[in-house]
Each structure stands twice: as structure tokens, then as C-alpha cells.
Design an enzyme around this catalytic site. Structure first.
Site, PDB file in Angstrom:
ATOM      1  N   ARG A 180      -7.955   2.305 -14.489  1.00  0.00           N
ATOM      2  CA  ARG A 180      -7.874   2.986 -13.189  1.00  0.00           C
ATOM      3  C   ARG A 180      -8.665   4.302 -13.130  1.00  0.00           C
ATOM      4  NH1 ARG A 180      -3.636   4.721 -10.878  1.00  0.00           N
ATOM      5  NH2 ARG A 180      -4.075   3.946  -8.800  1.00  0.00           N
TER       6      ARG A 180
ATOM      7  N   TYR B  84     -11.240   3.961 -10.213  1.00  0.00           N
ATOM      8  CA  TYR B  84     -10.908   4.627  -8.942  1.00  0.00           C
ATOM      9  C   TYR B  84     -10.837   6.135  -9.054  1.00  0.00           C
ATOM     10  CZ  TYR B  84      -8.209   0.189  -8.439  1.00  0.00           C
ATOM     11  OH  TYR B  84      -7.772  -1.095  -8.417  1.00  0.00           O
TER      12      TYR B  84
ATOM     13  N   CYS C 250     -17.145   2.222 -26.170  1.00  0.00           N
ATOM     14  CA  CYS C 250     -18.525   2.701 -26.129  1.00  0.00           C
ATOM     15  C   CYS C 250     -19.041   2.717 -24.700  1.00  0.00           C
ATOM     16  CB  CYS C 250     -19.395   1.844 -27.040  1.00  0.00           C
ATOM     17  SG  CYS C 250     -18.893   2.103 -28.742  1.00  0.00           S
TER      18      CYS C 250
ATOM     19  N   GLY D 218       0.805  -1.227   0.000  1.00  0.00           N
ATOM     20  CA  GLY D 218       0.000   0.000   0.000  1.00  0.00           C
ATOM     21  C   GLY D 218       0.829   1.263   0.000  1.00  0.00           C
TER      22      GLY D 218
END
Ligand code: ADP
Ligand code: ASP
Ligand code: MG
Length: 887
Positions: A807, A811, A838, A732
Site C-alpha cells: 500500500r 497508494y 530491490c 469505501g
């Protein structure tokens, strides 16, 4: 660097003035603040700057403040009841001015001697009861009278014929109906409009002028002050009166910054602002501009520049009517201290006709002006700002006593108001979750969102402000609320301009340019022109990150979380560097096996995996992590006599987005702690040894303290279990995305971990980063397919989008995007960068200022080395991007 001095010797005025300006020559008003007039080098800069404006063909009016510290000294003097102290204070002020004259090798001008004598007389005499404020104004006015007289002598002596003007002859204060006696005298308002006749009269007197900031006259002809910092407003009033081409505020900093740079060294220069935003920033605490100084300039649309006297080459801030298309953004965060809150409680208040009128009448009677207001069913809370009010304890006590007749009163002080400023702040609220979370930890007394949609203010206890402000500034950048990527608005940081200079060598290392900005660019361009979409990975960057992590002494074993990027070259390089590997599926395990030597240790840490996956992993050398009761409850025999690691849920998650937080009941990961006894019992039944504990709370974490806490929590749990020898505190580790965002401090991380390790030396410490190692090493190359203008938007289409890099859609991740074909062209157009899929969500970047693009340009999406290719899909049956590795 100071400008070169052209005039080292005294030269006659005719030698300098090349040509007299035309009768209708424009005016430029230049204001120099207290630190900009306090020394001989300052005045040499002023002379040089005046000359350069005169070379532009302009008439120049210079407005000066008192020498720095003088107003403070005079203010103290004007309130001091001891005659001797007053006289001594005048002597010190006289000395200071004479020293400056001496350094200029000037005789004392008669006008200066007169002013000093006048001041000495005032000090001797003191004040009569009825005219204390008039006395204060008269005394304080001497600061600017002295500095302007001294400046006139210097400029004339150096050959620039400069006429001294008494500002009080030009600036008359207006008496406003609700002004109290104090503000009328000490914080007066001047209302001005362009006055061409007056401008012509002054123009007839000469070409260069010097006058005082801060002072004006009232209708009775008395000297009044414009409030602390009011010289800016004097300059603006002169600018408006003369219909100036521009007003220049010369100070000790190169403009208005996104926060007070003395408090937040990472604050960015605001290159352009419109009057309203600048006004809001000034009113909410940015001392660099006096809050009243923009009003006079708005209607005649006179632009205002803020510049650094000692660094005139720096661009500064331009404030004007112009509003260029730009991304909605927080522009600044400012703070005002010394705020007093008055909370008034009344049962059923809203039902009482006239309650508010009664309450506010008391504020009026006590001459107190209210700033912010918050109301609820039974409570109204207001704030009082010290710049508008004299907030001594007597004034507040008297107000409270009167208010107590109509309601219950609580005074909360000292408070501070922290304000986020930006046009359309409401449209940014969804980006402010991290900022709001920060306020969530504090006592917030009042929140106010202005009806002009320009600001959002939080009133908190005063003592938290100094540490809070830099943190909030970082959070605003990290959240993309303060759009530091828009380089038409946001200039360099204060630190990068001054960090190594005399202003304080804070000198935090600037982030090195990314590998793709260097010599690799040509190669990338060729790769992009040959085929797109295409991922390119830079192995040296991966290895550099690996080495940086391995330098941490506290960590005993590093695992690469291969889910971030499974390219065999990356796996091989990390194995060679001594990394172990963490896999979450049989597929990943096989990919690792194929790329790395059979000696590299493996972790197998799946989630909700099928029995067959565990059966597979048990046949490899991997250490298996379990994170639920189910496996031991139902397939206990499978694990008989094995060692496992247990992943626990510490009850909370962290990370850059809700979808990357992996702790807490709402997340599917980890064994809740209340099930630990049941798990240990099942383990015992099956002869399973819990040899390690693991927790991983989320991704994109930049606070080193987090891992220290997890480590300490796991260690104390481990002590209770007994069989544990390894603690795996996960990954992380955050990678900053936005320009100017601060990175993870690895040294601090090592220190934090080291502290826990000293307390629990019996456990081996493991970590398992993914993104940290590979994010910056990878870029995605794509080519421009089509351009489209629609409404106010410019769309730039690429030949790949969410199918290659999901991403941003998943997010709301922010990836820097550049036009590699036009890397050095000016960024002029605000684009919405979209892909060919699309889906409305197929957007790689919103509001990106880029050079005007053309079909076929090669675009680079940065920081795509992690969770790029591994998450790509063949949606719409588009071909997947290929992958190239450069050594
Ligand atoms: P002067 O004496 O030249 O009028 P001031 O001290 O009044 O100068 O204003 C300049 C100072 O304002 C800077 O040195 C800085 O400390 C402070 N300041 C506060 N907020 C800001 C901001 N947002 N941008 C720039 N400067 C700021
Ligand atoms: N000298 C005044 C002050 O210090 C005004 C100014 O400098 O702007 O407040
Ligand atoms: Mg000032």
C-alpha cells in the site's frame, strides 16, 4: 489545574525571598495578557509563578496588559465625541479596577487614584483636532498603567517586593521613513538591542519588577502605542534590552497551536518552533503572539515560551533558534479576516514603463501598505491587511478614485486570507491535492506563495472562513501534510487538553488506543520474536466494527468485501455475526464457501472477468453483478431468465488516492449511464431481470454525505427502470490513519441514509465494506535487519517491505510504525523505514520519529489488516508473511 497556593496569609517579604539573586543573575521576562490579570486568582498565579522564577535565582520583570476588555473600552472612549459618554466610560473602568482591588482586600493606592483622576480629566477635556491620535494613545495607555499599578500593590502587599517601572522610560519608538502618522502613534516600532549597562542599572534597583505592555515614548517624549496585542512586543523588547535568559508569554492557552483552537478544537499544540516559522504564523493571523514580538529576540537569540497562566503545568510552546531535524510539514493554518483586495486592470501593462511605480505611488500617498501581490499580463491585484492599515470605506474610496486615473479598479471586500505555514512548503505541494480541491469549490481571488518558502496563502470571501478552517485542518492531517505523527513537534490537541474543562466541553470522544497498545503487546512481542514477517489479526476488533455497522438502522444487508482479507477465521466470524459476502473472483468465492455456512448470501461482482468466471458463478448461489454491455451482447444466453444487479458509473470518483477512485470515464468500472437504455434492451431480449442497482465510487471516504448522494441517485434511476428492488451503494468507508485524524461519523451516516430511505422506502439498501471491518484489526510484524546513516538520512531496514505490504508504494498510504521492543522509549531519531526488496520504492514509512533502534528489534506496522496479506507477492522470491489470529 491551578498551582497550589502557598501564601494564604499576608507574610513579610523576608519570609519569601530565600536569598537575593547574584549581581549577574539572569533575567526572566514574564508577560501576562489581559485575561491573565483580570481576577484575584490570576494574580495569585502570577505571584506563585514569579516566586518560582525567583527560586531559579533569576531577576523577574513582569509585563502586563490591561485587564481584558479595558483597551477596547478605552479605544471607544478615545474616539467618542460625546463628553458624558466618555465620563461614564471612565467611571465604569474605575469601578472595575476598584472591584478587583476590593477582592484583593487592598486599599486604593495613591498612584491608582492619580491615574484614574488623570483619565477622568482626559475624558472631560476631549481632544483638539490636530492631536486626535496622540489623545487616543494617551487614553489607551491608561489600561496598562492601571493594571501594572494595581499589580504592584498586590504583589508588594503579598510580600514580594516589586518595583513598578514606567515602560516609556525604557522603550523608545523609532520613526521609520515610510511610516504614516497613524502607525507612528498607534502601531509604533521599537528597535532594541541588548544593553548591559541599562540591565545593570535596573538590576541595582531591585529583584522583581512590574511594568506595562503596549506603550512606549516617541522622540518628542509623547506616549505611543505598539498596536493591538502589542504587550507581547513590549515583553520581547525588554527581554532583548536586558539580555534575558528567556521571555515567557503567559496567556489563556497553552501555546501556539496548529490553528486557532477556538475555531479548530482538534488543533495540535506546536511544541517547538523556530523564530521564522513562529513569526510567519503570528503574522498570518494567530493572535496568540503579536507579529512584531519575535524580531527583537532573533539576533540576541533569546528564547520565547508561551504558557497558560491557569495551567502552568502544561508544556507550552518554545520558540528559539534551534531547528531540529524533522519531517517537512505544514505547521499551522491561520486566517486573517477583513482583507480588502484591489484589482487593477490595464491593457498591455507590462509594456508600460513605470506602470507599477505609478500605481504603488498612490498606495504610498494614501498611507496604505500592501501585503500580497498577484500579477498577470493585464492585471495586478494586491491585498490590504486591516492590522497594518486603517481600512475605512473613505480611505478605500479615495485610493480607488486616484487609481482610476491610471487603470480600471475593482475593490473586492470583505475577504479573508487563509495561510498554510511550514518551512519548505514547496516540497509539500504534492500532498496538498485535497486542500486544493477544497479551494477549487470556492471563489479564490488570489494565491500567493512567499519567496521565503514558508507560506502559501489563498484569498477567499470572508464568509466561508469559519466553516472552511476546521475542514482544511482535517484534510491537512489526513493527507499527511501536517505531520501529527511527529510527537517531537506536535503535542496534544487543544480538545484533549481543555475539552472537558471549563473552556468549553466540546468533549468529542478521543480515539481509543489501538488493541495492540494494550495488554496484547507482550503477546505480539513474543510472536514477533518467534518469527517474522508475520501478520497478526485481532478478531474482537473485527467484530466490534461489524457490530458498529449493524447498528445502522437504514442498511438492510451488510456484505463483507472479502478482497480486503480472506483469512478463514475472519470470514467465519463475520458469517457468525450475520454478514453476507461480496466476492470478485471464483477464487474468492471458493474461499468463502470453504469458510462460511452455505446459507450466507453471496454477491459476485467481478470486473472485466472472462465468460468462464460468470459461468462458474452462475452455478453458485451468488447474485451476479454486471457492469458492461459485453456480457449481454456476447453471452446473453448464459444469463437467460436470471436476475442480475447492474453496476453503473455515476460519472465521478472519490477516495484517498487516484488509484482507489472507481468512478468517472478514467476508471474502468461501471456502465456509463448513457449506455443504460442499450443495457436494458439487451436484458429484455435475454429475459434478464435487473433486480438491483449498484455503484461504488472509491475507498477511504470520510464524508457521510457521499453515500446519501449515491443512494438518492440510484433510487431515482431505479424508479425509471421499474424492476429494481435492491440498491447496493458500495463500501469505501474510510478508516483514519494519522493520529488526530477524525473518523467516519456512523451516526451521521445513518441519519443521511435514513433521510433517503424515508423518500424511497420501496428499495432494500445494501452496503459492502471491506477495509472498514479489518484494517485496524491487523498488524504486520517485522524485525530490524540493518541500520544505515547516509547524508542527512537514517535508514532503518526491516526483514520485509513492499512484498508484504504494497500500500505505501502503490497508494502512498500512510501506516503508523512503532518499535514494539521499545514502545515506551523516547522517540529521538527520524528514520526512513525500508524493506529488503530491490526497488527504490520499497519504503514503508518516511520521516518517522522512533526510538533509536537496534538489529533484531520487533517493529509493528499498524492498520495492515486490509489489503496487506491479500496483495503480498513473492517478489525477489522472498517468503510470504504468515498469519496468526488472536481471539
Ligand atoms: P492575551 O490577552 O493573553 O495576549 P490573546 O487573546 O491576545 O491573549 O491571544 C490568545 C488567543 O489567541 C487564544 O485564546 C486564541 O483564541 C487565539 N489564537 C489564535 N490563533 C491561535 C493559535 N494558532 N494558537 C493559539 N492561540 C491562537
Ligand atoms: N491591551 C492591549 C490590547 O488589548 C495590548 C495587549 O493586551 O497586548 O490590544
Ligand atoms: Mg495578546
Amino acid at each position: 489545574m491551578a498551582p497550589s497556593l502557598q501564601y494564604l496569609a499576608w507574610v513579610p517579604v523576608t519570609a519569601i525571598i530565600a536569598a537575593s539573586p547574584a549581581v549577574d543573575a539572569p533575567w526572566i521576562v514574564m508577560k501576562f495578557g489581559g485575561t491573565s490579570v483580570a481576577s484575584l486568582p490570576c494574580w495569585e498565579n502570577i505571584l506563585e509563578l514569579m516566586e518560582s522564577r525567583r527560586r531559579e535565582g533569576a531577576r523577574v520583570l513582569v509585563v502586563v496588559s490591561a485587564l481584558t476588555g479595558t483597551t477596547d473600552a478605552l479605544r471607544q472612549l478615545s474616539k467618542c465625541t460625546d463628553r458624558d459618554e466618555r465620563v461614564a466610560a471612565v467611571a465604569a473602568i474605575a469601578r472595575r479596577h476598584r472591584e478587583l482591588l476590593g477582592s484583593m482586600q487592598l486599599e486604593e493606592p495613591a498612584e491608582l487614584a492619580t491615574l484614574l483622576a488623570d483619565l477622568a480629566r482626559l475624558a472631560e477635556a476631549g481632544w483638539a483636532e490636530h492631536d486626535a491620535r496622540a489623545y487616543q494613545a494617551q487614553v489607551q495607555a491608561h489600561g496598562e498603567l492601571l493594571s501594572s499599578t494595581l499589580g504592584a500593590a498586590f504583589l508588594n502587599r503579598r510580600g514580594l517586593r516589586t518595583r513598578w517601572l514606567d515602560a516609556r522610560e525604557y522603550l523608545g519608538a523609532t520613526v521609520l521613513p515610510n511610516q504614516n502618522a497613524r502607525t507612528r502613534m498607534l502601531s509604533a516600532t521599537v528597535a532594541v538591542k541588548p544593553d548591559p549597562a541599562l540591565a545593570a542599572r535596573v538590576a541595582a534597583l531591585g529583584e522583581a519588577f512590574i511594568t506595562q505592555g503596549f506603550i512606549a515614548r516617541d522622540p518628542q517624549g509623547r506616549t505611543v502605542l505598539l498596536g493591538r496585542g502589542g504587550s507581547d512586543t513590549s515583553a520581547a523588547c525588554f527581554g532583548a534590552l536586558l539580555g534575558a535568559q528567556r521571555v515567557e508569554i503567559w496567556t489563556d492557552v497553552a501555546g501556539m497551536f496548529t490553528a486557532n483552537p477556538r475555531q479548530v478544537p482538534g488543533a495540535r499544540l506546536l511544541q517547538r518552533l523556530d523564530y521564522e516559522e513562529a513569526q510567519e504564523i503570528a503574522s498570518t493571523g494567530a493572535k496568540v503572539l503579536h507579529p512584531h514580538c519575535l524580531q527583537p529576540l532573533r539576533e540576541p537569540r533569546v528564547p520565547l515560551l508561551i504558557k497558560d497562566t491557569n495551567r502552568p503545568e502544561l508544556e507550552g510552546t518554545v520558540i528559539g533558534p534551534e531547528v531540529r531535524a524533522h519531517a517537512p510539514s505544514v505547521k499551522a493554518i491561520s486566517a486573517r479576516k477583513g482583507i480588502t483586495l484591489v484589482s487593477m486592470e490595464s491593457v498591455g501593462m507590462w509594456q508600460q514603463v513605470g506602470f507599477l511605480a505609478d500605481v504603488f505611488a498612490h498606495f504610498k500617498t494614501h498611507g496604505l501598505s500592501v501585503d500580497l501581490i498577484g500579477s498577470a499580463e493585464t492585471n495586478v491585484t494586491v491585498s490590504l491587511d486591516p492590522t497594518e492599515n486603517l481600512l475605512d470605506s473613505d480611505a478605500i474610496a479615495a485610493l480607488a478614485a486616484d487609481l482610476a486615473k491610471v487603470c480600471r479598479v475593482k475593490v473586492i471586500a470583505p475577504c479573508a486570507a487563509i495561510t498554510l505555514v511550514g518551512r519548505g512548503i514547496r516540497s509539500l505541494l504534492h500532498t496538498l491535492s485535497a486542500v486544493l480541491a477544497e479551494f477549487g469549490h470556492l471563489r479564490v481571488h488570489l494565491i500567493s506563495q512567499s519567496s521565503n518558502n514558508l507560506n502559501l496563502t489563498f484569498v477567499v470571501d470572508e464568509d466561508v472562513v469559519d466553516t472552511l478552517l476546521p475542514r482544511l485542518h482535517d484534510l491537512l492531517i489526513a493527507a499527511g501534510s501536517l505531520r501529527t505523527d511527529d510527537n517531537a513537534l506536535f503535542g496534544p490537541s487543544w480538545q484533549s487538553l481543555y475539552g472537558a474543562g471549563p473552556h468549553g466541553a466540546d468533549g468529542e470522544a478521543m480515539a481509543a488506543p489501538a488493541w495492540w497498545q494494550g495488554p496484547a503487546r507482550g503477546r505480539l512481542l513474543a510472536l514477533g520474536e518467534a518469527a517474522t514477517p508475520r501478520y497478526v489479526y485481532h478478531l474482537p476488533t473485527v467484530l466490534e466494527r461489524a457490530r458498529a455497522l449493524q447498528a445502522l438502522r437504514a442498511v438492510d444487508r451488510w456484505h463483507y468485501a472479502v478482497k480486503a482479507n480472506t483469512h478463514p477465521a475472519i470470514l467465519g466470524a463475520l458469517a457468525a455475526a450475520g454478514f453476507a459476502f461480496e466476492c470478485v473472483s471464483p477464487g474468492e468465492s471458493r474461499a468463502v464457501d470453504a469458510a462460511v455456512p452455505a446459507t450466507a448470501p453471496l454477491l459476485f461482482t467481478p470486473n472485466f472477468a472472462a465468460r468462464a468466471d460468470y459461468a462458474f458463478a452462475l452455478g453458485t448461489r451468488a447474485t451476479i453483478t454486471l457492469d458492461a454491455l459485453h456480457a449481454l451482447e456476447h453471452w446473453g444466453e448464459l444469463f437467460r431468465d436470471r436476475e442480475i444487479i447492474l453496476r453503473v458509473d455515476l460519472g465521478r470518483g472519490l477516495g484517498h488516492h487516484e488509484k482507489v477512485r472507481t468512478g468517472g470515464d478514467a476508471s474502468k468500472f461501471g456502465l456509463p449511464l448513457e449506455q443504460l437504455p442499450a443495457f436494458l434492451q439487451l436484458a429484455q431480449v435475454h429475459g434478464v431481470r435487473v433486480a438491483g442497482l449498484h455503484a461504488h465510487l472509491g475507498s477511504g471516504i470520510l464524508d457521510p454525505g457521499h453515500w446519501g448522494e449515491v443512494y438518492a441517485q440510484l433510487a431515482s434511476l431505479a424508479e425509471r427502470i421499474g424492476s429494481v428492488s435492491v440498491l447496493n451503494i458500495g463500501g469505501g468507508l474510510g478508516v483514519p490513519a494519522h493520529p488526530g485524524e477524525r473518523g467516519l461519523d456512523l451516526g451521521e451516516l445513518d441519519r443521511v441514509l435514513g433521510e433517503v430511505k424515508d423518500a424511497y422506502p420501496q428499495y432494500r439498501l445494501w452496503m459492502e465494506p471491506g477495509r472498514y471491518l479489518v484494517a485496524d484489526a491487523g498488524v504486520l510484524l517485522a524485525r530490524v535487519t540493518q541500520l544505515k546513516a547516509k547524508g542527512g538520512y537514517q535508514y532503518l531496514g526491516l526483514d520485509t517491505g513492499m512484498n508484504s505490504l504494497i500500500r505505501p508504494a502503490l497508494y502512498e498510504a500512510w501506516h503508523q510504525i512503532v518499535n514494539l521492543s521499545r514502545l515506551h522509549q523516547p522517540a529521538t531519531t527520524l528514520y526512513q523505514v525500508v524493506g529488503p526488496i530491490c526497488e527504490s520504492g520499497d519504503i514503508l514509512g518516511t520521516d518517522r520519529r522512533l526510538p533509536a533502534a537496534q538489529e533484531g528489534d520487533v517493529m509493528l506496522i499498524a492498520q495492515a489488516g486490509a489489503y496487506g496479506k491479500v496483495m503480498a507477492s513473492r517478489y525477489n522470491l522472498r517468503d510470504e508473511a504468515d498469519e496468526i489470529v488472536i481471539e
